[in-house]
Design a protein around this motif. Structure first.
Motif, PDB file in Angstrom:
ATOM      1  N   GLY A 338       0.728  -1.156   0.175  1.00 44.42           N
ATOM      2  CA  GLY A 338      -0.146  -0.080   0.038  1.00 44.42           C
ATOM      3  C   GLY A 338       0.844   1.322   0.004  1.00 44.42           C
ATOM      4  O   GLY A 338       0.254   2.322  -0.682  1.00 44.42           O
ATOM      5  N   GLN A 339       2.108   1.236   0.475  1.00 44.17           N
ATOM      6  CA  GLN A 339       3.030   2.582   0.703  1.00 44.17           C
ATOM      7  C   GLN A 339       4.004   2.464  -0.072  1.00 44.17           C
ATOM      8  O   GLN A 339       4.566   3.521  -0.763  1.00 44.17           O
ATOM      9  CB  GLN A 339       3.268   2.823   2.371  1.00 44.17           C
ATOM     10  N   ASN A 340       4.814   1.252  -0.281  1.00 40.82           N
ATOM     11  CA  ASN A 340       5.930   1.226  -1.120  1.00 40.82           C
ATOM     12  C   ASN A 340       5.887   0.785  -2.310  1.00 40.82           C
ATOM     13  O   ASN A 340       6.779   1.215  -3.147  1.00 40.82           O
ATOM     14  CB  ASN A 340       6.984   0.387  -0.178  1.00 40.82           C
ATOM     15  N   ILE A 341       4.840  -0.084  -2.613  1.00 38.69           N
ATOM     16  CA  ILE A 341       4.894  -0.562  -4.092  1.00 38.69           C
ATOM     17  C   ILE A 341       4.192   0.267  -5.112  1.00 38.69           C
ATOM     18  O   ILE A 341       4.331   0.851  -5.967  1.00 38.69           O
ATOM     19  CB  ILE A 341       4.587  -1.978  -3.924  1.00 38.69           C
ATOM     20  N   ALA A 342       2.583   0.352  -4.510  1.00 38.79           N
ATOM     21  CA  ALA A 342       1.582   0.812  -5.245  1.00 38.79           C
ATOM     22  C   ALA A 342       1.610   2.592  -4.838  1.00 38.79           C
ATOM     23  O   ALA A 342       1.204   3.142  -5.814  1.00 38.79           O
ATOM     24  CB  ALA A 342       0.185   0.190  -5.194  1.00 38.79           C
ATOM     25  N   GLY A 343       1.533   2.627  -3.444  1.00 41.96           N
ATOM     26  CA  GLY A 343       1.412   3.993  -3.404  1.00 41.96           C
ATOM     27  C   GLY A 343      -0.185   4.154  -2.550  1.00 41.96           C
ATOM     28  O   GLY A 343      -0.894   3.383  -3.089  1.00 41.96           O
ATOM     29  N   LYS A 344      -0.319   5.091  -1.964  1.00 45.49           N
ATOM     30  CA  LYS A 344      -1.318   5.108  -1.029  1.00 45.49           C
ATOM     31  C   LYS A 344      -2.514   5.571  -2.136  1.00 45.49           C
ATOM     32  O   LYS A 344      -3.954   4.687  -2.257  1.00 45.49           O
ATOM     33  CB  LYS A 344      -1.396   6.360  -0.021  1.00 45.49           C
ATOM     34  N   GLN A 521      -4.276  13.185   7.339  1.00 48.79           N
ATOM     35  CA  GLN A 521      -4.285  13.372   5.767  1.00 48.79           C
ATOM     36  C   GLN A 521      -3.360  12.179   5.135  1.00 48.79           C
ATOM     37  O   GLN A 521      -3.896  11.786   3.890  1.00 48.79           O
ATOM     38  CB  GLN A 521      -3.546  14.621   5.316  1.00 48.79           C
ATOM     39  N   ARG A 522      -2.317  11.551   5.813  1.00 44.04           N
ATOM     40  CA  ARG A 522      -1.394  10.587   5.132  1.00 44.04           C
ATOM     41  C   ARG A 522      -1.707   9.093   5.369  1.00 44.04           C
ATOM     42  O   ARG A 522      -1.228   8.419   4.739  1.00 44.04           O
ATOM     43  CB  ARG A 522      -0.077  10.916   5.592  1.00 44.04           C
ATOM     44  N   THR A 523      -2.637   8.987   6.258  1.00 42.65           N
ATOM     45  CA  THR A 523      -3.268   7.598   6.611  1.00 42.65           C
ATOM     46  C   THR A 523      -4.612   7.518   6.459  1.00 42.65           C
ATOM     47  O   THR A 523      -5.328   8.658   6.506  1.00 42.65           O
ATOM     48  CB  THR A 523      -2.762   7.078   8.075  1.00 42.65           C
ATOM     49  N   GLY A 524      -5.207   6.413   6.276  1.00 42.44           N
ATOM     50  CA  GLY A 524      -6.575   6.266   6.155  1.00 42.44           C
ATOM     51  C   GLY A 524      -7.155   5.120   5.332  1.00 42.44           C
ATOM     52  O   GLY A 524      -6.344   3.993   5.117  1.00 42.44           O
ATOM     53  N   GLU A 525      -8.391   4.991   4.967  1.00 37.61           N
ATOM     54  CA  GLU A 525      -8.850   3.832   4.368  1.00 37.61           C
ATOM     55  C   GLU A 525      -8.186   3.407   3.008  1.00 37.61           C
ATOM     56  O   GLU A 525      -8.167   4.370   2.182  1.00 37.61           O
ATOM     57  CB  GLU A 525     -10.385   3.815   4.594  1.00 37.61           C
ATOM     58  N   PHE A 526      -8.120   2.262   2.689  1.00 38.69           N
ATOM     59  CA  PHE A 526      -7.797   2.013   1.214  1.00 38.69           C
ATOM     60  C   PHE A 526      -8.939   1.763   0.535  1.00 38.69           C
ATOM     61  O   PHE A 526      -9.025   2.040  -0.760  1.00 38.69           O
ATOM     62  CB  PHE A 526      -6.951   0.722   1.236  1.00 38.69           C
ATOM     63  N   ASP A 527     -10.154   1.185   1.042  1.00 41.20           N
ATOM     64  CA  ASP A 527     -11.348   1.031   0.290  1.00 41.20           C
ATOM     65  C   ASP A 527     -12.175   2.207   0.127  1.00 41.20           C
ATOM     66  O   ASP A 527     -12.342   3.099   1.331  1.00 41.20           O
ATOM     67  CB  ASP A 527     -12.281  -0.231   1.012  1.00 41.20           C
ATOM     68  N   THR A 528     -12.989   2.366  -1.001  1.00 45.88           N
ATOM     69  CA  THR A 528     -13.991   3.366  -0.925  1.00 45.88           C
ATOM     70  C   THR A 528     -15.309   2.818  -1.077  1.00 45.88           C
ATOM     71  O   THR A 528     -15.445   2.403  -2.224  1.00 45.88           O
ATOM     72  CB  THR A 528     -13.849   4.536  -2.038  1.00 45.88           C
ATOM     73  N   THR A 529     -16.316   2.833  -0.255  1.00 52.61           N
ATOM     74  CA  THR A 529     -17.367   2.399  -0.296  1.00 52.61           C
ATOM     75  C   THR A 529     -18.296   3.183  -1.399  1.00 52.61           C
ATOM     76  O   THR A 529     -18.000   4.068  -1.854  1.00 52.61           O
ATOM     77  CB  THR A 529     -18.105   2.414   0.885  1.00 52.61           C
ATOM     78  N   ASP A 530     -19.342   2.290  -1.923  1.00 57.06           N
ATOM     79  CA  ASP A 530     -20.369   2.897  -2.642  1.00 57.06           C
ATOM     80  C   ASP A 530     -20.922   4.184  -2.215  1.00 57.06           C
ATOM     81  O   ASP A 530     -21.105   5.206  -2.771  1.00 57.06           O
ATOM     82  CB  ASP A 530     -21.350   1.958  -3.136  1.00 57.06           C
ATOM     83  N   THR A 531     -21.238   4.134  -0.896  1.00 54.03           N
ATOM     84  CA  THR A 531     -21.703   5.513  -0.206  1.00 54.03           C
ATOM     85  C   THR A 531     -20.828   6.621  -0.314  1.00 54.03           C
ATOM     86  O   THR A 531     -21.255   7.859  -0.583  1.00 54.03           O
ATOM     87  CB  THR A 531     -22.073   5.101   1.333  1.00 54.03           C
ATOM     88  N   GLU A 532     -19.582   6.444   0.071  1.00 54.72           N
ATOM     89  CA  GLU A 532     -18.447   7.313   0.022  1.00 54.72           C
ATOM     90  C   GLU A 532     -18.440   8.025  -1.341  1.00 54.72           C
ATOM     91  O   GLU A 532     -18.287   9.201  -1.662  1.00 54.72           O
ATOM     92  CB  GLU A 532     -17.220   6.982   0.719  1.00 54.72           C
ATOM     93  N   ILE A 533     -18.631   7.019  -2.388  1.00 51.25           N
ATOM     94  CA  ILE A 533     -18.458   7.568  -3.996  1.00 51.25           C
ATOM     95  C   ILE A 533     -19.736   8.575  -4.174  1.00 51.25           C
ATOM     96  O   ILE A 533     -19.588   9.476  -4.754  1.00 51.25           O
ATOM     97  CB  ILE A 533     -18.539   6.242  -4.892  1.00 51.25           C
ATOM     98  N   MET A 534     -20.818   7.990  -3.714  1.00 55.64           N
ATOM     99  CA  MET A 534     -22.093   8.759  -3.871  1.00 55.64           C
ATOM    100  C   MET A 534     -22.046  10.107  -3.418  1.00 55.64           C
ATOM    101  O   MET A 534     -22.375  11.090  -3.888  1.00 55.64           O
ATOM    102  CB  MET A 534     -23.235   7.941  -3.285  1.00 55.64           C
ATOM    103  N   ILE A 535     -21.646  10.110  -2.004  1.00 54.86           N
ATOM    104  CA  ILE A 535     -21.546  11.620  -1.183  1.00 54.86           C
ATOM    105  C   ILE A 535     -20.399  12.343  -1.939  1.00 54.86           C
ATOM    106  O   ILE A 535     -20.906  13.533  -2.062  1.00 54.86           O
ATOM    107  CB  ILE A 535     -21.063  11.174   0.157  1.00 54.86           C
TER     108      ILE A 535
END
Length: 557
Positions: A338-344, A521-535
């Motif tokens: 998540g941090q060193n290969i793909a990036g956040k 700001q630099r840490t947090g969830e990797f998944d984005t739920t459908d609800t978050e996308i809608m908001i």
């Protein structure tokens, strides 16, 4: 064993999701309630290795051994929560401590913490397989190798799909089984071995130090090293941090206080099996102290209670083995990929899940190889804890002191480890001047450990006073002889050197100041739920509409 692991697998299947969530796989979304969290924290800390090590301590040092082991271990759980509340405040949605160190300092600090946890979790997983293999070989016709393979497959089966969520749910059932078994088994063994009369008839089997509740031998070889080691476990261990990030933030204190009492009572109780073995004159089978607990069970328990004993040990080792697997998977998912290969920003949650599951399989295979070597469990625990000792001050300081830099953190850890290794393994002769240097550093280490304990509860001013007072009070007694206890000295030297280096390099930093709000700001969830996308989409459309209306109004004007 089939019933136990089958039941755990059934529980895991019941909570499985067709589309697994990467953040839930690592921390359960940070919304785990009090009951599950407290049970999981207790079960994770009460591992089979801690049971075996407590019994070993009782056999080696008498009744004061399990008390030192269980009391200080319980105190360290209690010490986690004040630091834990600060960590959750600055990084409410993080997954690993190493991930937070990346946000705080950079890649080198992150990899130091992640690397130590990979080593620690693999050793922990190995020691739990050793404990289970010894049990199965003692109480069944199966061999040690067959035992460790069966346990590894059983734990992997129910943990692989749902990760952390499966771990905490099965922990709840496992801790109930463990606590109930301890309450029944220890008294039964006590009376079967002779009851109160055993302390009279078996007193001749003890040395004067083993018969002394305030044994200095027990304190310097067991109690004091364990105080230093478990403080390091509390701060540096990802299995603990994972539960810290998983529990609801308002339940942190309640969770860790409850786990403190559950751990202390259970571990001191099970350690008394080693004390009873000492009084009864029991010789460990094949000269291996890891066999003490199953040997006592096979000797003094009826068949029905042997089954209960089996559940207790399998439950304790499974609860920690699955925690080690999920900790390793989180590190590989969040820190490596998540941090060193793909990036956040570019991390793919599906790929993260694949990385996590492959990590569990690889870690299990590695632990099986190491378990076949049958290391001494107590030595493994102290070794890992001492390694983490070099991390404790730099990690804690990084959450409170805005002047700590990446150079200060990294140099402190590396030099702390460099000082620890030759002292711990006696690679250098400490009989002369180097011994005095080691003792002086150890005295400083005593001050650091006690100051950090005080700091968590009472703040900086009292912590400095406690640290200074303990250094002054211990120096006349410790300098000149403390180096003859390499386990204790190694740990204290690691604390001292890492603290001195971190403080000196940080004080040299007169310009850079870190804004702790950046961690959120630099840490947090990797998944984005459908609800978050809608908001987010709705907000974007509203902003565009507002901008359009503003442009039209300006044109009309």
């Amino acid at each position: 064993m089939l019933l136990f692991f089958g039941g755990s697998l059934y529980m895991s299947i019941r909570i499985s999701r067709k589309k697994e969530n990467a953040d839930g796989y690592m921390t359960g979304g940070g919304k785990i309630g009090f009951g599950i969290s407290a049970a999981s924290m207790t079960a994770t800390w009460i591992w089979a290795s801690s049971m075996y090590a407590s019994a070993t301590s009782g056999y080696m040092y008498g009744i004061s051994g399990p008390v030192h082991y269980g009391l200080w271990g319980a105190l360290m759980i209690l010490l986690i929560y004040p630091f834990g509340r600060r960590i959750r405040k600055v990084a409410p949605k993080a997954h690993t401590i190493a991930e937070v160190m990346f946000a705080r300092h950079g890649r080198s600090s992150q990899l130091l913490l992640a690397g130590s946890n990979v080593l620690g979790s693999v050793i922990s997983l190995t020691s739990n397989l050793i404990a289970g293999g010894a049990l199965i070989s003692m109480l069944s016709p199966f061999s040690f190798t067959q035992g460790i393979v069966a346990i590894a497959i059983g734990v992997l089966a129910y943990t692989l799909w749902s990760g952390f969520r499966a771990s905490v749910l099965t922990d709840f059932a496992q801790v109930l089984a463990m606590l109930g078994a301890v309450a029944i088994i220890v008294p039964v063994v006590f009376f079967a071995a002779g009851g109160p009369d055993l302390f009279v008839t078996g007193a001749s089997n003890l040395t004067p130090q083993q018969g002394d509740f305030f044994s200095s031998d027990a304190f310097f070889n067991q109690g004091a090293p364990y105080i230093a080691a478990v403080l390091a476990y509390a701060i540096g261990n990802q299995t603990i941090a994972q539960r810290l990030f998983a529990v609801r933030e308002d339940l942190i204190k309640k969770t860790f206080v409850t786990a403190t009492f559950g751990y202390g009572a259970s571990i001191i109780g099970i350690g008394m099996l080693g004390v009873l073995a000492l009084y009864a004159g029991v010789e460990p089978m094949d000269g291996d102290v890891n066999n003490l607990i199953p040997q006592m069970a096979a000797t003094y328990l009826p068949p029905v209670l042997i089954c209960l004993f089996f559940v207790m040990i399998i439950g304790s080792l499974s609860s920690t083995a699955d925690s080690d697997m999920t900790a390793l998977s989180s590190i590989m998912m969040a820190d490596v990929y998540g941090q060193n290969i793909a990036g956040k920003k570019n991390a793919n949650p599906k790929t993260m899940l694949l990385v996590g599951r492959l990590t569990m399989v690889g870690a299990t295979a590695a632990a099986l190889c190491f378990a076949s070597m049958q290391f001494n469990i107590l030595d493994l625990l102290v070794f890992v804890g001492a390694i983490w000792g070099a991390l404790v001050f730099p990690v804690i300081a990084s959450f409170y002191w805005n002047r700590v830099t990446n150079v200060a953190f990294s140099a402190a850890v590396v030099l702390g480890l460099a000082a620890f290794l030759p002292v711990r393994f006696e690679w250098i002769d400490l009989s002369g001047g180097l011994g005095i240097v080691s003792d002086v550093l150890s005295v400083i280490g005593i001050g650091v450990v006690l100051a950090l304990m005080a700091f968590g509860f009472f703040g900086l001013r009292i912590a400095i006073g406690v640290g200074a007072l303990s250094i002054v009070a211990s120096a006349p007694f410790a300098i000149g002889f403390l180096h003859i206890y390499p386990v204790l000295s190694g740990s204290l030297v690691a604390y001292a050197v890492s603290t001195i280096v971190c403080v000196v390099l940080t004080m040299l930093n007169q310009k850079k100041r870190f804004d702790f709000d950046l961690i959120k700001q630099r840490t947090g969830e990797f998944d984005t739920t459908d609800t978050e996308i809608m908001i987010a989409t709705e907000r974007l459309l509203k902003d565009e509409d507002a901008a359009g209306d503003g442009a039209l109004a300006g044109k009309d004007a």
